[in-house]
Design a protein around this motif. Structure first.
Motif, PDB file in Angstrom:
ATOM      1  N   GLN A  78      59.336   5.284  81.210  1.00 29.07           N
ATOM      2  CA  GLN A  78      58.625   6.491  80.826  1.00 29.07           C
ATOM      3  C   GLN A  78      59.668   7.574  80.585  1.00 29.07           C
ATOM      4  O   GLN A  78      60.491   7.852  81.449  1.00 29.07           O
ATOM      5  CB  GLN A  78      57.642   6.921  81.906  1.00 29.07           C
ATOM      6  CG  GLN A  78      56.799   8.100  81.487  1.00 29.07           C
ATOM      7  CD  GLN A  78      55.733   8.445  82.519  1.00 29.07           C
ATOM      8  OE1 GLN A  78      55.582   7.776  83.527  1.00 29.07           O
ATOM      9  NE2 GLN A  78      54.997   9.496  82.259  1.00 29.07           N
ATOM     10  N   ALA A  79      59.660   8.160  79.410  1.00 29.26           N
ATOM     11  CA  ALA A  79      60.648   9.174  79.041  1.00 29.26           C
ATOM     12  C   ALA A  79      60.459  10.441  79.861  1.00 29.26           C
ATOM     13  O   ALA A  79      59.408  10.674  80.440  1.00 29.26           O
ATOM     14  CB  ALA A  79      60.525   9.495  77.549  1.00 29.26           C
ATOM     15  N   GLY A  80      61.491  11.273  79.884  1.00 32.17           N
ATOM     16  CA  GLY A  80      61.420  12.554  80.566  1.00 32.17           C
ATOM     17  C   GLY A  80      62.154  12.532  81.884  1.00 32.17           C
ATOM     18  O   GLY A  80      62.957  11.651  82.154  1.00 32.17           O
ATOM     19  N   SER A  81      61.862  13.516  82.714  1.00 31.82           N
ATOM     20  CA  SER A  81      62.494  13.602  84.023  1.00 31.82           C
ATOM     21  C   SER A  81      61.418  13.860  85.067  1.00 31.82           C
ATOM     22  O   SER A  81      60.297  14.239  84.748  1.00 31.82           O
ATOM     23  CB  SER A  81      63.534  14.725  84.038  1.00 31.82           C
ATOM     24  OG  SER A  81      62.903  15.955  83.774  1.00 31.82           O
ATOM     25  N   GLY A  82      61.753  13.669  86.313  1.00 30.38           N
ATOM     26  CA  GLY A  82      60.780  13.887  87.382  1.00 30.38           C
ATOM     27  C   GLY A  82      59.954  12.655  87.654  1.00 30.38           C
ATOM     28  O   GLY A  82      60.430  11.532  87.566  1.00 30.38           O
ATOM     29  N   TRP A  83      58.698  12.839  87.952  1.00 30.42           N
ATOM     30  CA  TRP A  83      57.809  11.760  88.362  1.00 30.42           C
ATOM     31  C   TRP A  83      57.284  10.970  87.169  1.00 30.42           C
ATOM     32  O   TRP A  83      57.016  11.511  86.112  1.00 30.42           O
ATOM     33  CB  TRP A  83      56.620  12.325  89.141  1.00 30.42           C
ATOM     34  CG  TRP A  83      57.036  12.929  90.430  1.00 30.42           C
ATOM     35  CD1 TRP A  83      57.314  14.248  90.670  1.00 30.42           C
ATOM     36  CD2 TRP A  83      57.285  12.254  91.651  1.00 30.42           C
ATOM     37  NE1 TRP A  83      57.702  14.422  91.971  1.00 30.42           N
ATOM     38  CE2 TRP A  83      57.691  13.209  92.597  1.00 30.42           C
ATOM     39  CE3 TRP A  83      57.197  10.929  92.050  1.00 30.42           C
ATOM     40  CZ2 TRP A  83      58.001  12.887  93.909  1.00 30.42           C
ATOM     41  CZ3 TRP A  83      57.510  10.603  93.351  1.00 30.42           C
ATOM     42  CH2 TRP A  83      57.895  11.574  94.269  1.00 30.42           C
ATOM     43  N   ALA A  84      57.083   9.664  87.375  1.00 31.49           N
ATOM     44  CA  ALA A  84      56.483   8.779  86.373  1.00 31.49           C
ATOM     45  C   ALA A  84      55.178   8.227  86.937  1.00 31.49           C
ATOM     46  O   ALA A  84      55.068   7.986  88.138  1.00 31.49           O
ATOM     47  CB  ALA A  84      57.421   7.619  86.049  1.00 31.49           C
ATOM     48  N   ASN A  85      54.190   8.045  86.056  1.00 31.36           N
ATOM     49  CA  ASN A  85      52.963   7.437  86.554  1.00 31.36           C
ATOM     50  C   ASN A  85      53.239   5.985  86.913  1.00 31.36           C
ATOM     51  O   ASN A  85      54.101   5.341  86.344  1.00 31.36           O
ATOM     52  CB  ASN A  85      51.817   7.579  85.551  1.00 31.36           C
ATOM     53  CG  ASN A  85      52.186   7.122  84.161  1.00 31.36           C
ATOM     54  OD1 ASN A  85      52.771   6.062  83.980  1.00 31.36           O
ATOM     55  ND2 ASN A  85      51.844   7.914  83.167  1.00 31.36           N
ATOM     56  N   ALA A  86      52.547   5.493  87.903  1.00 33.43           N
ATOM     57  CA  ALA A  86      52.760   4.140  88.422  1.00 33.43           C
ATOM     58  C   ALA A  86      51.455   3.354  88.318  1.00 33.43           C
ATOM     59  O   ALA A  86      50.460   3.852  87.794  1.00 33.43           O
ATOM     60  CB  ALA A  86      53.239   4.212  89.871  1.00 33.43           C
ATOM     61  N   TYR A  87      51.455   2.132  88.824  1.00 35.88           N
ATOM     62  CA  TYR A  87      50.278   1.278  88.797  1.00 35.88           C
ATOM     63  C   TYR A  87      49.690   1.196  90.194  1.00 35.88           C
ATOM     64  O   TYR A  87      50.391   0.871  91.157  1.00 35.88           O
ATOM     65  CB  TYR A  87      50.664  -0.121  88.304  1.00 35.88           C
ATOM     66  CG  TYR A  87      49.556  -1.137  88.408  1.00 35.88           C
ATOM     67  CD1 TYR A  87      48.366  -0.961  87.715  1.00 35.88           C
ATOM     68  CD2 TYR A  87      49.699  -2.267  89.200  1.00 35.88           C
ATOM     69  CE1 TYR A  87      47.346  -1.890  87.809  1.00 35.88           C
ATOM     70  CE2 TYR A  87      48.689  -3.209  89.292  1.00 35.88           C
ATOM     71  CZ  TYR A  87      47.510  -3.008  88.599  1.00 35.88           C
ATOM     72  OH  TYR A  87      46.506  -3.935  88.693  1.00 35.88           O
ATOM     73  N   MET A  88      48.424   1.478  90.316  1.00 30.37           N
ATOM     74  CA  MET A  88      47.725   1.418  91.595  1.00 30.37           C
ATOM     75  C   MET A  88      46.914   0.130  91.624  1.00 30.37           C
ATOM     76  O   MET A  88      45.986  -0.039  90.835  1.00 30.37           O
ATOM     77  CB  MET A  88      46.824   2.634  91.743  1.00 30.37           C
ATOM     78  CG  MET A  88      46.303   2.832  93.110  1.00 30.37           C
ATOM     79  SD  MET A  88      45.603   4.475  93.236  1.00 30.37           S
ATOM     80  CE  MET A  88      44.894   4.347  94.835  1.00 30.37           C
TER      81      MET A  88
END
Length: 112
Positions: A78-88
């Motif tokens: 996932q591009a960008g910085s900081g947190w990325a969404n994950a799989y629950m």
């Protein structure tokens, strides 16, 4: 595993920050797939999915999602910085697991 569990605690804890103390204290949820929780249609079975859970009390509904500071690499990055969404992922009677983009969608207990 420690990082994923921290991510899960962060996601569930963040859901309660918007509620008043009285509403939070008087509401309960059963965070188990099929027992009050169902996966939302958006991004179902993929990263950035979420689960709607119903409970008892003034704040009887909540939405749970997973986030990670591991942004992944290659096709799942996932591009960008900081947190990325994950799989629950549902883990039966144990509740839910959270998988980062590096762990992938197929990861299971205890590595979730």
């Amino acid at each position: 595993m420690k990082k994923s569990l921290s991510v899960m605690a962060l996601a569930l804890g963040a859901a309660g920050f918007g509620m008043s103390g009285a509403a939070f204290a008087q509401s309960t949820w059963n965070l188990v797939s099929g027992s009050g929780c169902s996966q939302n249609a958006t991004n179902s079975g993929n990263f950035n999915n979420s689960w709607a859970c119903t409970g008892v009390g003034p704040a009887a509904s909540s939405t749970a999602s997973a986030w990670s500071n591991d942004r992944g690499s290659g096709g799942t990055a996932q591009a960008g910085s900081g947190w990325a969404n994950a799989y629950m992922s549902p883990q039966g009677s144990n509740g839910f697991g959270a998988a980062s983009r590096t762990e992938g969608l197929g990861v299971g207990s205890p590595d979730h």
